[in-house]
Structure formats: structure tokens, C-alpha cells
Scaffold this active site. Structure first.
Site, PDB file in Angstrom:
ATOM      1  N   GLU A 124      23.220 -88.259  -1.345  1.00  0.00           N
ATOM      2  CA  GLU A 124      24.033 -89.486  -1.326  1.00  0.00           C
ATOM      3  C   GLU A 124      25.398 -89.266  -1.987  1.00  0.00           C
ATOM      4  O   GLU A 124      26.350 -89.995  -1.738  1.00  0.00           O
ATOM      5  CB  GLU A 124      23.286 -90.650  -1.994  1.00  0.00           C
ATOM      6  CG  GLU A 124      22.075 -91.152  -1.194  1.00  0.00           C
ATOM      7  CD  GLU A 124      22.448 -91.901   0.096  1.00  0.00           C
ATOM      8  OE1 GLU A 124      23.285 -92.805   0.057  1.00  0.00           O
ATOM      9  OE2 GLU A 124      21.900 -91.548   1.170  1.00  0.00           O
TER      10      GLU A 124
ATOM     11  N   CYS B 157      11.457 -86.287   4.189  1.00  0.00           N
ATOM     12  CA  CYS B 157      12.491 -87.272   3.888  1.00  0.00           C
ATOM     13  C   CYS B 157      13.678 -86.827   4.720  1.00  0.00           C
ATOM     14  O   CYS B 157      13.999 -85.633   4.744  1.00  0.00           O
ATOM     15  CB  CYS B 157      12.837 -87.255   2.396  1.00  0.00           C
ATOM     16  SG  CYS B 157      14.323 -88.203   1.991  1.00  0.00           S
TER      17      CYS B 157
ATOM     18  N   HIS C 129      16.698 -87.078   4.374  1.00  0.00           N
ATOM     19  CA  HIS C 129      17.829 -86.499   3.625  1.00  0.00           C
ATOM     20  C   HIS C 129      17.659 -84.980   3.465  1.00  0.00           C
ATOM     21  O   HIS C 129      18.640 -84.264   3.293  1.00  0.00           O
ATOM     22  CB  HIS C 129      17.914 -87.102   2.223  1.00  0.00           C
ATOM     23  CG  HIS C 129      18.496 -88.484   2.164  1.00  0.00           C
ATOM     24  ND1 HIS C 129      17.891 -89.576   2.723  1.00  0.00           N
ATOM     25  CD2 HIS C 129      19.647 -88.940   1.602  1.00  0.00           C
ATOM     26  CE1 HIS C 129      18.638 -90.656   2.489  1.00  0.00           C
ATOM     27  NE2 HIS C 129      19.710 -90.285   1.808  1.00  0.00           N
TER      28      HIS C 129
END
Ligand code: DGL
Length: 276
Positions: free
Chosen positions: A154, A186, A188
């Protein structure tokens, strides 16, 4: 159910991770329009209680459905674990999630049956991957929670000493388990596959929930007769946070895929307000 074949595909994640799914979908289906919604104002979802993840995710999925998308892709393991059963009942359009496609692939590619899944706390607590492999004979599943991985992504960080140390700590139990196949549970994490495979070594096969989800999305659209033949390829990126920041971090992480210069169709970044 009458669905407009030329409508966009709605893709949802808590933040930037689902862009790995969006990129894989666009690689396979460059002519499709997509609307991507990243709930960056409330990310990360991983440390939150499942009930809260469910509430946020359903609000975002409702927003995409209200925009007239022809299919929903829940490009987030934490949200998939929290809402899948509800989402399939709640919406009349096809819904694709990330967990079952990845678990299925891992079971097929593992030679030893020793599989590990790297995930957020929410996904681990849900037990969704354990459920997904439960029917497979001789599978031993190790779960490793990697909370800071999402924070790194992020922030647009995919390298450096701090990340390497976190990876060495999180992946120690996976190395210990002797898993030959590791699910990036995940969306990400495919953005960190460099450091993950560096720490795990060449003998371990990584299964990306993003790639598998994109394959599942293709199959679902094909099965419902929803693949379009004409091409536009518009990409609309919506964020519950700041669109300028979203564009900056997205371009750092994904380069050309999110850049207006390289897209044939239109591309935009916009703020969206989603009230859970
Ligand atoms: N990308 C998400 C997932 O696949 C969620 C990460 C987060 O917000 O914690 O689980």
C-alpha cells in the site's frame, strides 16, 4: 437474467492488490472494459474482524452493481472469505472469487501434498483455505500470516532490507513445513513475488491467487456468454481514498497497465464515496 454483454467487469479489492487480478484479466481480455474499485480509505482489511470486512466489501460490491457491471470479481482473499456465500445470493450477475481457484491449482501442482498459504489474518481466521482443500486426499496445509506485506504494498514498497527481514520472519514456518507449493493467498502478494521466491528458493512453486482468479473470470464469462467480441478496453479506477495518490502508487507498482499512454481505450482515476 439479462446482462448487457458490453457492460464493464467490476473488480474489487481493499486497495492496490486486486490490480494484480485486473492486470491478469486485461492480459487475457484486453477488449473488455473494467471498473476497478479499491477501498483504500479502509485498507487494510486483513487485521479487521470478518463481520466488518463483510460490511465494507458488500457496500463496495453494491456500488459496482449499481454502476451496471456485467460480472463481479472479488479480487481480495479477505473479502472473498467474508462474503462469498452472501454475494452469490445477493446479486443476479456472475460472481468470481479468488480462494477456490487458487486452492484448486495448488492441489493439482503439489507433488508432495505439502502446501502452504500466505495470507492476511482475516483470511487465516476464516479457515477458507482449509475448507477449500479439505476434500483433497493427503494434503497438509500450513498457514503463514504476513500482516506487514499489505502495508508495504500500500506504500508502493516492493524491495529493501526491511521487507526482506519481514519476509524471512514470516516465511520461516513455511520453509520448516517443507511445502513444495505456496499459495499467494492475498492479491497484494504477487507484487512481492520477487522477495518471496528469493527467500523460499527455486524449488518452491508459487501459485498466484490473482492469476488463478483471472482464469476463473474468463471461464465464468465464457460460460455465461458474456465475452464481448468488439473491443474498447476502457479502464476506470475508483478509490474511496485520494485518486492522485492512487494513480501514483498504482503506476509505481504496475507501470504501463495503469498508464493512460499505453491504453487504447479511455483511462480514468476517480474518487468514490461508499457508505457501509
Ligand atoms: N488484497 C487483499 C487480500 O487478498 C486484502 C489485503 C488487506 O486489505 O489486508 O486478502
Amino acid at each position: 437474467m439479462s446482462v448487457d454483454i458490453s457492460a464493464p467487469i467490476g473488480i474489487f479489492d481493499s486497495g492496490f492488490g486486486g490490480l494484480t487480478v485486473a492486470r491478469a484479466i486485461v492480459d487475457q481480455l484486453p477488449g473488455e472494459d473494467i471498473i476497478y474499485l479499491g477501498d483504500t480509505a479502509r485498507a487494510p482489511y486483513g487485521p479487521r474482524p470478518i463481520a466488518q470486512v463483510r460490511q465494507y466489501a458488500l457496500a463496495c460490491l453494491d456500488a459496482l452493481v449499481d454502476m451496471g457491471v456485467k460480472a463481479l470479481v472479488i479480487a481480495c482473499n479477505s473479502a472473498s472469505a467474508a462474503v462469498l456465500a452472501d454475494a452469490r445470493e445477493r446479486y443476479s450477475i456472475p460472481v468470481v472469487e479468488v480462494i477456490f481457484p487458487a486452492a484448486h491449482r495448488a492441489v493439482r501442482v503439489s507433488r508432495t501434498g505439502k502446501i502452504a498459504v500466505l495470507s492476511t489474518q482475516a483470511t487465516a481466521t476464516s479457515g477458507a483455505y482449509n475448507d477449500a482443500v479439505a476434500a483433497a486426499v493427503g494434503v497438509e496445509l500450513t498457514t503463514a500470516v504476513c500482516p506487514r506485506f499489505v502495508e508495504f504494498v500500500e506504500e508502493g514498497i516492493t524491495g529493501g532490507e526491511e521487507l526482506l527481514h519481514a519476509a524471512q520472519e514470516y516465511l520461516a514456518p513455511v520453509i520448516e513445513s517443507k511445502a513444495d507449493t505456496v499459495i499467494l493467498g492475498c492479491t497484494h502478494y504477487p507484487l512481492l513475488s520477487g522477495v518471496i521466491s528469493y527467500v523460499l528458493g527455486d524449488d518452491v512453486t508459487l501459485v498466484s491467487s490473482a492469476e488463478e482468479c483471472a482464469n476463473a473470470a474468463y471461464a465464468v464469462l465464457a460460460d455465461h456468454g458474456l465475452l464481448r467480441s468488439e473491443t474498447t478496453g476502457h479502464r476506470r479506477f475508483l478509490t474511496t481514498g485520494n485518486p492522485q495518490r492512487f494513480e501514483l502508487i498504482a503506476s509505481r507498482l504496475l507501470g504501463d497497465f495503469v498508464s493512460a499512454d499505453t491504453v487504447g481505450g479511455k483511462l480514468s482515476y476517480e474518487h468514490i464515496k461508499v457508505e457501509p
